[in-house]
Design a protein around this motif. Structure first.
Motif, PDB file in Angstrom:
ATOM      1  N   GLY A  20       1.102  -1.436   0.156  1.00 35.30           N
ATOM      2  CA  GLY A  20      -0.143   0.091   0.124  1.00 35.30           C
ATOM      3  C   GLY A  20       0.833   1.234   0.205  1.00 35.30           C
ATOM      4  N   ASP A  21       1.935   1.043   0.465  1.00 36.08           N
ATOM      5  CA  ASP A  21       2.790   2.737   0.624  1.00 36.08           C
ATOM      6  C   ASP A  21       2.978   2.937  -1.172  1.00 36.08           C
ATOM      7  OD1 ASP A  21       4.241   4.882   0.526  1.00 36.08           O
ATOM      8  OD2 ASP A  21       6.052   3.209   0.912  1.00 36.08           O
ATOM      9  N   GLY A  22       2.726   4.220  -1.713  1.00 31.84           N
ATOM     10  CA  GLY A  22       2.816   4.730  -2.090  1.00 31.84           C
ATOM     11  C   GLY A  22       1.935   6.289  -2.927  1.00 31.84           C
ATOM     12  N   PRO A  23       1.941   6.838  -3.636  1.00 30.06           N
ATOM     13  CA  PRO A  23       0.530   7.915  -3.797  1.00 30.06           C
ATOM     14  C   PRO A  23      -0.733   7.849  -3.471  1.00 30.06           C
ATOM     15  CG  PRO A  23       2.035   7.943  -5.283  1.00 30.06           C
ATOM     16  CD  PRO A  23       2.450   5.822  -5.481  1.00 30.06           C
ATOM     17  N   GLY A  24      -1.266   6.374  -3.615  1.00 34.00           N
ATOM     18  CA  GLY A  24      -2.359   6.456  -3.359  1.00 34.00           C
ATOM     19  C   GLY A  24      -2.648   6.523  -1.007  1.00 34.00           C
ATOM     20  N   THR A  25      -1.456   6.156  -1.175  1.00 28.08           N
ATOM     21  CA  THR A  25      -1.129   6.895   0.535  1.00 28.08           C
ATOM     22  C   THR A  25      -0.621   7.688   1.521  1.00 28.08           C
ATOM     23  OG1 THR A  25      -1.501   3.721   1.102  1.00 28.08           O
ATOM     24  CG2 THR A  25      -0.467   5.784   2.597  1.00 28.08           C
ATOM     25  N   ARG A  26       0.180   8.208   0.121  1.00 29.75           N
ATOM     26  CA  ARG A  26       0.624   9.838   0.880  1.00 29.75           C
ATOM     27  C   ARG A  26       1.242  10.171  -0.325  1.00 29.75           C
ATOM     28  NH1 ARG A  26       7.090   7.646   3.313  1.00 29.75           N
ATOM     29  NH2 ARG A  26       7.626   6.017   1.962  1.00 29.75           N
ATOM     30  N   LEU A  27       1.605  11.564   0.460  1.00 30.76           N
ATOM     31  CA  LEU A  27       2.518  12.400  -0.640  1.00 30.76           C
ATOM     32  C   LEU A  27       2.778  13.739  -0.003  1.00 30.76           C
ATOM     33  CD1 LEU A  27      -0.236  12.927  -3.538  1.00 30.76           C
ATOM     34  CD2 LEU A  27       1.698  11.457  -3.420  1.00 30.76           C
ATOM     35  N   HIS A  28       4.193  13.692  -0.544  1.00 33.96           N
ATOM     36  CA  HIS A  28       5.051  15.352   0.060  1.00 33.96           C
ATOM     37  C   HIS A  28       5.305  16.245  -0.812  1.00 33.96           C
ATOM     38  CE1 HIS A  28       9.106  17.094   0.770  1.00 33.96           C
ATOM     39  NE2 HIS A  28       8.247  17.452   2.189  1.00 33.96           N
ATOM     40  N   VAL A  69       6.907  10.865  -2.131  1.00 33.63           N
ATOM     41  CA  VAL A  69       6.250  10.484  -1.604  1.00 33.63           C
ATOM     42  C   VAL A  69       6.719  10.565   0.518  1.00 33.63           C
ATOM     43  CG1 VAL A  69       4.747   7.924  -2.164  1.00 33.63           C
ATOM     44  CG2 VAL A  69       6.874   8.108  -1.417  1.00 33.63           C
ATOM     45  N   SER A  70       7.332  10.921  -0.057  1.00 36.14           N
ATOM     46  CA  SER A  70       8.255  11.231   1.387  1.00 36.14           C
ATOM     47  C   SER A  70       9.604  12.380   1.103  1.00 36.14           C
ATOM     48  CB  SER A  70       9.147  10.445   2.287  1.00 36.14           C
ATOM     49  OG  SER A  70      10.105  10.132   0.932  1.00 36.14           O
ATOM     50  N   PRO A  71       9.854  13.047   2.065  1.00 37.79           N
ATOM     51  CA  PRO A  71      10.289  14.521   1.619  1.00 37.79           C
ATOM     52  C   PRO A  71      12.512  13.498   1.268  1.00 37.79           C
ATOM     53  CG  PRO A  71       9.659  14.739   3.987  1.00 37.79           C
ATOM     54  CD  PRO A  71       9.459  13.268   3.270  1.00 37.79           C
ATOM     55  N   GLN A  72      12.445  12.536   1.623  1.00 34.75           N
ATOM     56  CA  GLN A  72      13.573  11.939   0.961  1.00 34.75           C
ATOM     57  C   GLN A  72      13.645  10.630  -0.005  1.00 34.75           C
ATOM     58  OE1 GLN A  72      13.567  11.680   4.753  1.00 34.75           O
ATOM     59  NE2 GLN A  72      14.484  13.931   4.166  1.00 34.75           N
ATOM     60  N   GLY A  73      12.195  11.359  -0.731  1.00 34.83           N
ATOM     61  CA  GLY A  73      11.809  10.338  -2.411  1.00 34.83           C
ATOM     62  C   GLY A  73      11.935  11.379  -3.029  1.00 34.83           C
TER      63      GLY A  73
END
Length: 371
Positions: A162-170, A179-183
């Motif tokens: 489930g990790d990915g743009p459907g779960t989180r964005l930065h 998906v993260s500040p380090q991504g």
């Protein structure tokens, strides 16, 4: 901000940090959680289909409320959620601090702390701690604190469905989206959900090791990839950290974890191909000087065991069948520490777990009391 919303924001922030979908949430085209570093990009984001009614959008000093176009819930925050060091607050009710992995052993934990791998040095220290836990059973104290949440688990070797743009964005200060500040960058604020998902899939497919996007801007893939491949047990190590944090909240401190440094049953240390060696979903057996426990990860349940039941359970977890347990016990019968294991005792343990609907291995074990 009401109690229900602050609780929801807390769940979404944990999801955004780790990459795990929020409890009870099913990843969809739109993100569950978005964090912006600059509210200047809020309008572009809300005008895209990358957010929707299930989305929490956290933006600096934004006005709390539901967006009329997208249906997303906008929540303001103060401070920084994206830097490798800093503090943030939401509604004067939720407080978080963020720090690099490398400095965490030397910092005081003053509350909920997000620990990020922000570069090669942090990654090397993470690997060193994981190696020490695997070989010696010695876990970094800060990493097992209930106050700590390690970020970007998929980039560190965990299996995070489930990790990915459907779960989180930065969204960074330049409007870049990951998906993260380090991504690795997936696109720009305002891009469609389909475009972001396509970029996610393409960048992940470019590596032989899953999790390439989440840390790609902080740790080169030529460094991260081989390190993960050399340690197929990292997902289990990260799951063990979750276990130890949970036990600490129950007042159970410094237990030994089976498979990390040693086993409870003599002779199991030398078993090649132990079934629980690498699998993060396999139950954990751990013990203190006077008590033993099994944590069933998928079911989220912990059982307290008597010593003999714990030994049988460990043998089943490692060896995988009643027959293999009997053979191992017979070979080690001369060792007074091993005790006697008969088929009836093994079948009782298997039946106990089966009665609870829990399968520990292809066959299954269980115990005595839920903690």
């Amino acid at each position: 901000m009401n109690e229900e919303l602050i609780s929801r924001v807390g769940r979404h922030l944990r999801s955004w940090v780790t990459g795990r979908p929020p409890a009870g949430d099913t990843p969809g085209p739109e993100a569950a959680t978005v964090v912006l570093e600059d509210s200047a990009f809020l309008g572009a984001l809300l005008g895209s289909d990358a957010v929707g009614p299930r989305t929490i959008v956290l933006a600096p000093e934004a006005r709390d409320g539901q967006d009329g176009r997208s249906g997303a819930t906008v929540v303001g925050y103060e401070g920084s959620l994206s830097g490798s060091e800093g503090d943030a607050s939401v509604g004067d009710l939720l407080f978080l601090q963020t720090q690099d992995y490398g400095v965490s052993p030397y910092m005081s934990l003053l509350g909920t702390t997000l620990v990020r791998v922000a570069g090669d040095t942090d990654f090397e220290m993470f690997l060193a701690d994981a190696d020490a836990a695997r070989a010696e059973g010695r876990f970094a104290p800060f990493a097992v604190s209930p106050a700590v949440q390690i970020a970007d688990l998929s980039g560190l070797g965990a299996h995070v469905p489930g990790d990915g743009p459907g779960t989180r964005l930065h969204v960074d200060r330049d409007g870049g989206v990951s998906v993260s500040p380090q991504g690795l960058r997936l696109g720009t604020a305002g891009d469609s959900a389909a475009a972001l998902h396509s970029a996610w899939q393409r960048l992940n497919a470019a590596s032989d090791v899953r999790g390439a996007v989440a840390l790609g801007a902080a740790v080169p893939e030529e460094v991260r990839g081989p390190a993960i491949l050399q340690r197929p047990w990292l997902a289990r190590y990260l799951a063990a950290l979750d276990l130890l944090r949970d036990l600490q909240t129950r007042g159970i401190t410094e237990p030994r974890v089976s498979g990390f440094g040693r086993r409870l049953v003599p002779g199991l240390d030398s078993v090649d191909g132990a079934l629980d060696a690498d699998d993060p979903e396999a139950p954990f057996l751990c013990w203190t000087s006077d008590k033993s426990y099994v944590r069933v990860t998928g079911a989220g349940r912990t059982f307290q065991l008597g010593r003999h039941a714990a030994e049988i359970t460990e043998m089943l977890l490692v060896l995988g069948s009643a027959e293999a347990v009997e053979e191992h016990a017979a070979r080690n019968a001369a060792n007074a520490q091993s005790g006697v294991v008969d088929r009836a005792a093994v079948e009782w343990v298997l039946a106990f777990f089966a009665d609870k609907g829990i399968s520990l291995v292809p066959g299954a074990p269980v115990l005595e009391t839920t903690v």
